[in-house]
Design an enzyme around this catalytic site. Sequence first.
Site, PDB file in Angstrom:
ATOM      1  N   TYR A 202       0.822  -1.206   0.000  1.00  0.00           N
ATOM      2  CA  TYR A 202       0.000   0.000   0.000  1.00  0.00           C
ATOM      3  C   TYR A 202       0.863   1.267   0.000  1.00  0.00           C
ATOM      4  CZ  TYR A 202      -3.955   2.995   1.440  1.00  0.00           C
ATOM      5  OH  TYR A 202      -4.940   3.958   1.510  1.00  0.00           O
TER       6      TYR A 202
ATOM      7  N   LYS B 177       0.864   4.041  -2.965  1.00  0.00           N
ATOM      8  CA  LYS B 177       0.475   5.425  -2.718  1.00  0.00           C
ATOM      9  C   LYS B 177       1.615   6.408  -2.968  1.00  0.00           C
ATOM     10  CE  LYS B 177      -3.856   4.819  -1.695  1.00  0.00           C
ATOM     11  NZ  LYS B 177      -4.851   5.178  -2.731  1.00  0.00           N
TER      12      LYS B 177
END
Length: 253
Positions: free
Chosen positions: A154, A158
């Site tokens: 993640y 991002k």
Amino acid sequence: MMDLNGRVAFVTGAAQGIGAATAQRLSAAGASVAVADLNEAGCAETAAAIEQHGGKAVAVRCDVSQGADVDAAVERAVEALGPVTILVNNAGVLRDNLLFRMSEDDWDLVLDTHLKGTFLCTRAVQKHMVDQGWGRIVNVSSVAALGNRGQSNYSAAKAGVQGMTKTHAIELGKFNITVNSVAPGFVETAMIRKTAERQGIDFDKYKQAAIERNPMRRVAQPIDIANAITLLCSEEASFVNGQVVYVAGGPRA
């Protein structure tokens, strides 16, 4: 009052959470909205909520990790509502785990959804914005881009979204298209609750810990993020380009 009358928005991950709140907030500002998500039932619910409040919306099934699916979804939105000039890349999943426990499938799913999905949707929509001479793209990142335990996939996705935001801002600015990113911290959504449950974490304790860490002593609700996104989609933000706005109650909360 932000005025998006005459604009058409395409919002991914709009069946629930931040995406649903953003779709409804953009509609309240006057935009017609294509509600895009893998969850067809959720899409229909969000679109119905918009129409119940007098807005115009169409529910569009879309797997953002598949180029053909994205192209078809965007074309359906254009046929139903007109040229898309607002794109919110919000679709996302979580598969948190420590490095030594994280599977290759968990890595691929998160990177394909967040990073590849942002690329594919932006590529599909930008041509309509170029033709119209106006566009707003907002990519949803996260404070996890700065690093977070148990989120190798993640955090990488991002951080990549933030780099892509700045690159696309450079490429598309000359066409009067702005590309920005919002980076939320803890947002109280069903996805976060399910992640806590999957890891055997008591959600209320998890949330309370986030509250205590936050300078404002609360966690964000989806509408907090939707409001920031809507501002970046407006004419009032016409010279804001290539920026990452942390909507987290503090510099890193």
